[in-house]
Design a protein around this motif. Structure first.
Motif, PDB file in Angstrom:
ATOM      1  N   MET A 140       2.454  -4.402  -9.499  1.00  0.00           N
ATOM      2  CA  MET A 140       1.590  -3.253  -9.721  1.00  0.00           C
ATOM      3  C   MET A 140       2.036  -2.114  -8.811  1.00  0.00           C
ATOM      4  O   MET A 140       2.375  -2.315  -7.649  1.00  0.00           O
ATOM      5  N   ALA A 141       2.016  -0.926  -9.322  1.00  0.00           N
ATOM      6  CA  ALA A 141       2.427   0.260  -8.565  1.00  0.00           C
ATOM      7  C   ALA A 141       1.398   0.593  -7.492  1.00  0.00           C
ATOM      8  O   ALA A 141       0.202   0.342  -7.651  1.00  0.00           O
ATOM      9  N   LYS A 142       1.881   1.174  -6.392  1.00  0.00           N
ATOM     10  CA  LYS A 142       0.982   1.634  -5.333  1.00  0.00           C
ATOM     11  C   LYS A 142       0.194   2.832  -5.834  1.00  0.00           C
ATOM     12  O   LYS A 142       0.730   3.667  -6.564  1.00  0.00           O
ATOM     13  N   PRO A 143      -1.076   2.988  -5.432  1.00  0.00           N
ATOM     14  CA  PRO A 143      -1.860   4.143  -5.879  1.00  0.00           C
ATOM     15  C   PRO A 143      -1.314   5.467  -5.350  1.00  0.00           C
ATOM     16  O   PRO A 143      -1.503   6.509  -5.970  1.00  0.00           O
ATOM     17  N   ILE A 144      -0.658   5.437  -4.200  1.00  0.00           N
ATOM     18  CA  ILE A 144       0.027   6.617  -3.664  1.00  0.00           C
ATOM     19  C   ILE A 144       1.492   6.240  -3.552  1.00  0.00           C
ATOM     20  O   ILE A 144       1.839   5.309  -2.816  1.00  0.00           O
ATOM     21  N   PRO A 145       2.378   6.912  -4.290  1.00  0.00           N
ATOM     22  CA  PRO A 145       3.791   6.537  -4.268  1.00  0.00           C
ATOM     23  C   PRO A 145       4.393   6.620  -2.871  1.00  0.00           C
ATOM     24  O   PRO A 145       3.953   7.419  -2.032  1.00  0.00           O
ATOM     25  N   GLU A 146       5.386   5.818  -2.627  1.00  0.00           N
ATOM     26  CA  GLU A 146       6.098   5.809  -1.354  1.00  0.00           C
ATOM     27  C   GLU A 146       6.603   7.218  -1.026  1.00  0.00           C
ATOM     28  O   GLU A 146       7.168   7.895  -1.874  1.00  0.00           O
ATOM     29  N   GLY A 147       6.351   7.659   0.204  1.00  0.00           N
ATOM     30  CA  GLY A 147       6.821   8.969   0.654  1.00  0.00           C
ATOM     31  C   GLY A 147       5.842  10.105   0.428  1.00  0.00           C
ATOM     32  O   GLY A 147       6.048  11.201   0.921  1.00  0.00           O
ATOM     33  N   TYR A 148       4.786   9.867  -0.343  1.00  0.00           N
ATOM     34  CA  TYR A 148       3.784  10.898  -0.623  1.00  0.00           C
ATOM     35  C   TYR A 148       2.578  10.677   0.280  1.00  0.00           C
ATOM     36  O   TYR A 148       2.370   9.604   0.825  1.00  0.00           O
ATOM     37  N   HIS A 149       1.757  11.714   0.411  1.00  0.00           N
ATOM     38  CA  HIS A 149       0.510  11.633   1.161  1.00  0.00           C
ATOM     39  C   HIS A 149      -0.648  11.823   0.180  1.00  0.00           C
ATOM     40  O   HIS A 149      -0.435  12.176  -0.982  1.00  0.00           O
ATOM     41  N   SER A 150      -1.860  11.643   0.640  1.00  0.00           N
ATOM     42  CA  SER A 150      -3.027  11.781  -0.236  1.00  0.00           C
ATOM     43  C   SER A 150      -3.127  13.165  -0.868  1.00  0.00           C
ATOM     44  O   SER A 150      -3.523  13.302  -2.015  1.00  0.00           O
TER      45      SER A 150
END
Length: 159
Positions: free
Chosen positions: A1-11
């Motif tokens: 399952m994909a992370k709710p916030i993609p790697e490298g991004y912030h809220s």
């Protein structure tokens, strides 16, 4: 399952409407040391969507769409409704780099009462970027005293 916030991004990720995305990306590279991550072409050769990384933050951007009059850059509408406060290791160096890259100088580097040294520049689409280096942790009582002095220096009522 994909992370709710993609790697490298912030809220919170800013999304800017710009006039010329290719030129803006080039400016951000020269002015802020941005790294281009993604560019998606759109109709007529304009850039529909792009992403750059400035420091540890990703900024998304796209050109003004010709069919959406409510999606314009600050320079086009003659006003701005937001700005960016960017912490950098050395504000004087960052300011000089941005100015030399063609940024419009809004304010030159100056020490502020809250403990940051700041300078503000404007990009070619009219977005303002306040560059800051934190220099001092100011205790709340001292912050209040300095704030009152600052207001008095502006001739503002103190409250």
């Amino acid at each position: 399952m994909a992370k709710p916030i993609p790697e490298g991004y912030h809220s919170v990720t800013p999304y800017l409407t710009v006039i010329d995305a290719a030129a803006t990306i080039d400016f951000y590279k020269r002015a802020f040391g941005a790294q281009e991550l993604l560019r998606m072409p759109g109709p007529g050769g304009r850039v529909m969507h792009a992403e750059v990384k400035i420091g540890d933050s990703i900024v998304m951007l796209g050109e003004e769409p010709p069919d959406k009059a409510d999606c314009r850059a600050p320079k086009t509408v003659g006003a701005r409704s937001a700005g960016f406060y960017v912490y950098v290791p050395e504000v004087d160096h960052a300011f000089t780099r941005a100015r030399d890259a063609g940024a419009k100088v809004v304010t030159s580097p100056t020490d502020m009462f809250w403990g940051d040294r700041i300078a503000t520049v404007e990009d070619p689409s009219g977005h303002q970027w306040t560059l800051a280096t934190h220099q001092e942790d100011v205790a709340p009582d001292e912050m209040g005293r300095r704030h009152q002095q600052f207001l008095a220096s502006l001739g503002q009522p103190r409250g």
